[in-house]
Design a protein around this motif. Structure first.
Motif, PDB file in Angstrom:
ATOM      1  N   UNK A  87       0.826  -1.197   0.000  1.00 25.74           N
ATOM      2  CA  UNK A  87       0.000   0.000   0.000  1.00 25.74           C
ATOM      3  C   UNK A  87       0.866   1.256   0.000  1.00 25.74           C
ATOM      4  N   UNK A  88       0.239   2.379  -0.327  1.00 26.70           N
ATOM      5  CA  UNK A  88       0.905   3.677  -0.173  1.00 26.70           C
ATOM      6  C   UNK A  88       0.315   4.444   1.003  1.00 26.70           C
ATOM      7  N   UNK A  89      -0.508   3.770   1.790  1.00 27.42           N
ATOM      8  CA  UNK A  89      -1.169   4.425   2.921  1.00 27.42           C
ATOM      9  C   UNK A  89      -0.376   4.151   4.191  1.00 27.42           C
ATOM     10  N   UNK A  90       0.113   5.206   4.816  1.00 30.97           N
ATOM     11  CA  UNK A  90       0.823   5.081   6.070  1.00 30.97           C
ATOM     12  C   UNK A  90      -0.097   5.348   7.248  1.00 30.97           C
ATOM     13  N   UNK A  91       0.445   5.373   8.465  1.00 30.69           N
ATOM     14  CA  UNK A  91      -0.363   5.642   9.651  1.00 30.69           C
ATOM     15  C   UNK A  91      -1.061   7.003   9.563  1.00 30.69           C
ATOM     16  N   UNK A  92      -2.265   7.064  10.095  1.00 27.56           N
ATOM     17  CA  UNK A  92      -3.022   8.331  10.068  1.00 27.56           C
ATOM     18  C   UNK A  92      -3.017   9.014  11.429  1.00 27.56           C
ATOM     19  N   UNK A  93      -2.369   8.376  12.419  1.00 29.35           N
ATOM     20  CA  UNK A  93      -2.311   8.985  13.743  1.00 29.35           C
ATOM     21  C   UNK A  93      -1.137   9.958  13.795  1.00 29.35           C
ATOM     22  N   UNK A  94      -1.265  11.025  14.626  1.00 33.92           N
ATOM     23  CA  UNK A  94      -0.170  11.980  14.770  1.00 33.92           C
ATOM     24  C   UNK A  94       1.062  11.277  15.343  1.00 33.92           C
ATOM     25  N   UNK A 172      14.199  -1.991  -5.341  1.00 34.87           N
ATOM     26  CA  UNK A 172      13.324  -2.804  -6.198  1.00 34.87           C
ATOM     27  C   UNK A 172      12.011  -3.157  -5.505  1.00 34.87           C
ATOM     28  N   UNK A 173      11.959  -2.977  -4.177  1.00 34.38           N
ATOM     29  CA  UNK A 173      10.750  -3.300  -3.424  1.00 34.38           C
ATOM     30  C   UNK A 173       9.733  -2.161  -3.428  1.00 34.38           C
ATOM     31  N   UNK A 174      10.189  -0.962  -3.738  1.00 30.16           N
ATOM     32  CA  UNK A 174       9.363   0.231  -3.585  1.00 30.16           C
ATOM     33  C   UNK A 174       8.173   0.252  -4.536  1.00 30.16           C
ATOM     34  N   UNK A 175       7.078   0.832  -4.045  1.00 38.76           N
ATOM     35  CA  UNK A 175       5.896   1.077  -4.860  1.00 38.76           C
ATOM     36  C   UNK A 175       5.752   2.595  -5.039  1.00 38.76           C
ATOM     37  N   UNK A 176       5.379   3.062  -6.236  1.00 35.67           N
ATOM     38  CA  UNK A 176       5.271   4.506  -6.472  1.00 35.67           C
ATOM     39  C   UNK A 176       4.396   5.198  -5.428  1.00 35.67           C
TER      40      UNK A 176
END
Length: 273
Positions: A87-94, A172-176
């Motif tokens: 995913x490209x979604x990281x944590x949403x908490x401060x 090589x593991x990275x996602x845009x």
């Protein structure tokens, strides 16, 4: 006590790898559960082979054969537990919401090795940071859970942080769109930009002070570093990775042990709740 895992987890792990284990031969002294226990005792406590031979009432040559067969096999099986976030979604908490799509935190860890007799090898393996000859590894943890999502092969102790990024295979593991957090030493934003990703490191002082946003970003990365340092501390609970290794140990076996230890850490209770 000997594995660092609850008995039920050990049994599940054994059931998982059994299909990859060759059937017990007539001359095998130990069954698969005993072999798995022996290997995990070696990785967790770094017991000498002579000690393990005494404990399991087998020849030391048999211990060596089991370790050389099982550690690479476990690496193949357990690497499935170390997966890069899709995913490209990281944590949403401060405070992570201030750094969108921060999916992983990277850092390095080093394993001490005995000083090589070859002068060229001594020079290449000497770590100025540790003031010792070492093997260096690049690791990454998930910012949601703290589990290991990447473990690199080993590099000579004097390898720069940029060099480990460029040659470890992590790019090589990275996602845009993904954002990676790191310390100042990993000044390689251009390498991540080529993958359409973001590398966020603490800001360097500009005219003697940081802007408000730079200071906030640096504080966020500092809190993230505590998490990755705790993950590495958990990894180093495996004494085979925290004690000085002999030069006679095969480097590939060491690389496999590091990955196996990282996978075993992922079987434990989540580091980040």
């Amino acid at each position: 006590m000997y594995t660092g895992l609850p008995r039920k987890v050990f049994e599940c792990l054994l059931a998982w790898i059994i299909p990859a284990v060759r059937k017990r031969g007539a001359r095998d002294e130990l069954d698969p559960s005993q072999k798995l226990l022996l290997v995990m005792m070696r990785v967790r406590y770094n017991f000498p082979q002579s000690d393990l031979a005494f404990r399991f009432n087998i020849d030391q040559s048999t211990v060596s054969r089991i370790l050389n067969q099982w550690i690479p096999m476990l690496k193949v099986q357990l690497k499935q537990l170390i997966r890069w976030p899709q995913t490209t979604i990281g944590p949403i908490d401060p405070p992570y919401n201030l750094l969108p799509n921060a999916v992983a935190i990277i850092d390095g860890t080093e394993i001490f090795i005995e000083r090589p007799s070859n002068l060229a090898t001594q020079k290449s393996s000497y770590s100025d940071y540790k003031s010792h000859t070492t093997v260096k590894y690049l690791v990454a943890i998930d910012t949601f859970t703290g589990v290991f999502v990447y473990v690199s092969p080993g590099f000579s102790g004097n390898s720069s942080d940029r060099f480990t990024i460029e040659h470890s295979g992590i790019l090589d593991q990275l996602k845009p769109g993904q954002r990676i957090l790191a310390d100042k030493g990993y000044n390689a934003r251009d390498l991540f930009a080529q993958k359409r990703c973001f590398l966020t490191i603490p800001s360097f002082l500009s005219e003697g002070r940081l802007t408000a946003q730079e200071g906030l970003n640096s504080q966020t990365i500092a809190s993230a570093r505590i998490r990755v340092e705790n993950a590495i501390k958990r990894l180093k609970e495996y004494k085979a990775l925290s004690e000085t290794l002999s030069n006679r140990v095969n480097k590939k076996i060491v690389d496999d042990m590091v990955l196996v230890a990282g996978a075993l850490c992922n079987l434990k209770q989540k580091l980040i709740k």
